[in-house]
Write an enzyme that holds these catalytic residues in place. Structure first.
Site, short mmCIF file in Angstrom:
data_model
loop_
_atom_site.label_atom_id
_atom_site.label_comp_id
_atom_site.label_asym_id
_atom_site.label_seq_id
_atom_site.Cartn_x
_atom_site.Cartn_y
_atom_site.Cartn_z
N SER A 36 -13.50 36.41 115.02
CA SER A 36 -14.28 37.10 116.04
C SER A 36 -15.17 38.10 115.34
CB SER A 36 -13.37 37.82 117.04
OG SER A 36 -14.13 38.63 117.93
N LYS A 97 -18.79 21.04 124.33
CA LYS A 97 -19.89 20.42 125.05
C LYS A 97 -20.67 21.49 125.81
CE LYS A 97 -18.05 21.44 128.92
NZ LYS A 97 -18.76 22.41 129.80
#
Length: 330
Positions: A36, A97
């Protein structure tokens, strides 16, 4: 047993909810790191999921030689940048996606990964569930007759979600990118050919960054078969796929979010109705295992990376049709 050593590039909810547990439950994967831009956030996630390593930057994880493959659940506009960065370090890539913001970006990513010699896969987990192969078997058997139509719906109500990245147009926000890609990809998969034209109407909401909050469309395939679909982020939850033949129908409900407890198929021919399943399969685990076997050279990709480019061409056409309010020939 050999295992792919995975890293997660980002702390998105989809990783928490599905992909991290799937990798940890798979026979082929070992999750060893999460990154992160907020080091404390990465550490907290690592502790929550018992992940050995955490990184305070994406670059630090990509530089780790102990990571074989990465999963990218970042916002759509960041997919290209970090796919290329990962390929540069020899990492194999499972990218959420849609693969990119448009077909041109997707093609650039596919070409780059091919040149780098790394495996790139688009994370459409439902396509790896065994019932998809079974649906194609049923259609090929002729049990429901000649294929006449496909209907797909995927909607949910996220209109009140403040600060949602899906409401940012420049970041690839909108219902077509988020959930419309599912019925669109399913129709291409079932037909086995590319569509000829699309017509889409959409609700572009000024209060949600002018993204499509709801869209309905017609996708025309060769042979006079069409997909009718609707998708969006401002409607009641629906998740269903219906395949219509001259003699019967096949229905998947839920279609694109199957659970291990609810992943059966309903087949109706005349008055006779039967169910096959449940299969009890975690589609995310199946996706992870297939990815590993491709990396190891044990099998070919079930869906080559080039398929994602074709998918994005269709999404591009749908968005163009909705914006221009006209039929787009592919």
């Amino acid at each position: 047993m050999k295992r792919i050593r995975w890293g997660i590039l980002g702390c998105a909810a989809i990783a928490d909810r599905a992909v991290i547990p799937a990798i940890q439950a798979s026979l082929t994967g070992e999750l060893i790191g999460i990154a992160s831009r907020d080091e404390n956030k990465a550490k907290a996630k690592a502790e929550q999921f018992n992940i050995p390593k955490s990184y305070g930057s994406y670059e630090a994880m990509l530089a780790d030689p102990e990571i074989d493959a990465i999963y990218i659940p970042l916002p759509n506009h960041m997919h290209k940048e970090w796919t290329i960065a990962a390929a540069n370090t020899g990492k194999h890539i499972l990218c959420e996606k849609p693969l990119a913001l448009n077909a041109a970006e997707a093609q650039e990513m596919v070409d780059y990964c091919k040149e780098a010699g790394v495996h790139l896969a688009e994370a459409f987990m439902y396509r790896h569930h065994p019932r998809i192969a079974r649906v194609k078997e049923i259609i090929a058997s002729g049990e429901i007759g000649e294929l006449r139509a496909i209907r797909g719906v995927f909607t949910y109500n996220g209109a009140e979600s403040k600060g949602d990245i899906r409401h940012v147009k420049a970041w690839g926000g909108g219902g077509l990118y988020d959930v419309g890609v599912y019925p669109l990809s399913a129709a291409r998969l079932i037909m086995g050919i590319e569509p000829e034209a699309v017509t889409v109407r959409a609700l572009f909401s000024p209060e949600h960054g002018d993204v499509d909050m709801m869209a309905s469309g017609l996708v025309e395939f060769p042979g006079n078969v069409a997909l009718t679909f609707d998708c969006g982020m401002w409607a009641a939850f629906r998740n269903e796929l219906e395949i219509v033949g001259t003699a019967g129908t096949i229905t998947l409900k839920p279609s694109f979010l199957p659970s291990k407890e609810n992943d059966d198929i309903t087949i109706q021919v005349g008055d006779a109705i039967r169910k096959e399943g449940p299969y009890g399969v975690d589609a995310y685990v199946a996706q992870s295992d297939q990815f590993a076997r491709v990396v190891w050279g044990e099998e070919a990709p079930a869906y080559p990376a080039q398929d994602a480019v074709a998918s994005m061409k269709l999404v591009d056409a749908c968005i163009e049709s909705a914006r221009s309010r006209r039929r787009i020939v592919l």
